[in-house]
Design a protein around this motif. Structure first.
Motif, PDB file in Angstrom:
ATOM      1  N   LEU A  11       7.458  -7.422  -7.760  1.00 51.19           N
ATOM      2  CA  LEU A  11       6.416  -6.898  -8.583  1.00 51.19           C
ATOM      3  C   LEU A  11       5.958  -5.432  -7.942  1.00 51.19           C
ATOM      4  O   LEU A  11       6.177  -5.396  -6.786  1.00 51.19           O
ATOM      5  N   VAL A  12       5.301  -4.768  -8.776  1.00 50.60           N
ATOM      6  CA  VAL A  12       4.669  -3.698  -8.699  1.00 50.60           C
ATOM      7  C   VAL A  12       3.255  -3.860  -8.733  1.00 50.60           C
ATOM      8  O   VAL A  12       2.852  -4.221  -9.809  1.00 50.60           O
ATOM      9  N   CYS A  13       2.046  -3.589  -7.920  1.00 50.44           N
ATOM     10  CA  CYS A  13       0.870  -3.932  -8.127  1.00 50.44           C
ATOM     11  C   CYS A  13       0.280  -2.742  -7.454  1.00 50.44           C
ATOM     12  O   CYS A  13       0.575  -1.997  -6.497  1.00 50.44           O
ATOM     13  N   ASN A  14      -1.373  -2.767  -7.543  1.00 49.28           N
ATOM     14  CA  ASN A  14      -2.092  -1.828  -7.028  1.00 49.28           C
ATOM     15  C   ASN A  14      -2.406  -2.725  -5.400  1.00 49.28           C
ATOM     16  O   ASN A  14      -2.271  -3.772  -5.373  1.00 49.28           O
ATOM     17  N   LYS A  15      -2.517  -1.690  -4.571  1.00 49.83           N
ATOM     18  CA  LYS A  15      -2.647  -2.009  -3.145  1.00 49.83           C
ATOM     19  C   LYS A  15      -3.645  -2.887  -2.834  1.00 49.83           C
ATOM     20  O   LYS A  15      -3.939  -3.793  -2.004  1.00 49.83           O
ATOM     21  N   LEU A  16      -4.903  -3.000  -4.011  1.00 50.87           N
ATOM     22  CA  LEU A  16      -6.111  -3.596  -3.753  1.00 50.87           C
ATOM     23  C   LEU A  16      -5.883  -5.173  -3.855  1.00 50.87           C
ATOM     24  O   LEU A  16      -6.672  -5.859  -3.501  1.00 50.87           O
TER      25      LEU A  16
END
Length: 218
Positions: A78-83
């Motif tokens: 997956l690619v996601c926001n670091k948050l």
């Protein structure tokens, strides 16, 4: 070190044999890393359209393990926001430990950024700069703050005032009956629902103006 090098032999979408997992463990397959130069090239003008609101430094690449409906251990990405990166790792590790079925987990680049194609293939995905399904504003996916889990079996549904009904992905109308028995179904109270809620996510299956059973967002 040997176990780490061994884990790198497996690519997203590969089945990891059970004997290897027994020897080396599954934990090393769960990782968070910055977006590499190679991945950045793949994502540019596909999932990353430079629309603003999120920079490369805001994004993270995740690798996890998940179980498919037959119980195979699959390498997912997956690619996601670091948050939400650590939230997702914790959620998917617990789902893996419980053998909760997730059919596919590949980057949207595999589908040329086409969200509809990804959903039809029941692919679990996160980051993709696009508008919401009904149009009119940017989706939380544009910021890497939303994830769609087993989307073919957990469709998006909205009835417009004109009488037009939107169901996405196409061909998933049969799965709007949430009392019916079918694989990969997310319902209120099940493990997937509970874990995302515990981590502060909102579930689209609880929306009043429509339903998005696949969707969790922060």
């Amino acid at each position: 070190m040997m176990g780490t090098l061994w884990a790198q032999r497996f690519r997203p979408g590969d089945v990891v044999p059970e004997p290897y997992l027994k020897v080396f463990g599954y934990e090393r397959f769960f990782s968070v890393s910055p977006i590499s130069d190679d991945l950045r090239i793949r994502m540019e003008h596909c999932s990353y359209k430079n629309l603003g609101g999120v920079n490369w430094d805001d994004l993270r690449y995740l690798q996890v393990l998940h179980r498919d409906f037959d119980g195979n251990a699959m390498v997912g990405e997956l690619v996601c926001n670091k948050l939400i990166a650590n939230d997702l790792v914790e959620v998917f590790m617990t789902l893996y430990q419980a053998a909760y079925p997730i059919e596919k987990m590949r980057l949207i680049e595999r589908y040329d950024g086409d969200d509809e194609a990804s959903m039809r293939d029941n692919n679990t995905s996160c980051f993709n700069q696009r508008d919401i399904t009904a149009g009119g504003k940017r989706s939380k996916h544009s910021y890497g703050l939303a994830i769609d889990v087993n989307p073919r079996y957990n469709p998006y549904y909205k009835a417009r005032a004109s009488g037009k009904v939107i169901v996405r992905p196409e061909g998933s109308t049969d799965f709007l009956d949430r009392n019916a028995a079918f694989p990969y179904k997310i319902v209120e109270g099940d493990l997937c629902y509970r874990l995302f809620k515990q981590h502060g996510f909102r579930w689209g299956g609880e929306w009043a103006s429509g339903k998005d059973y696949q969707h969790f967002e922060k």
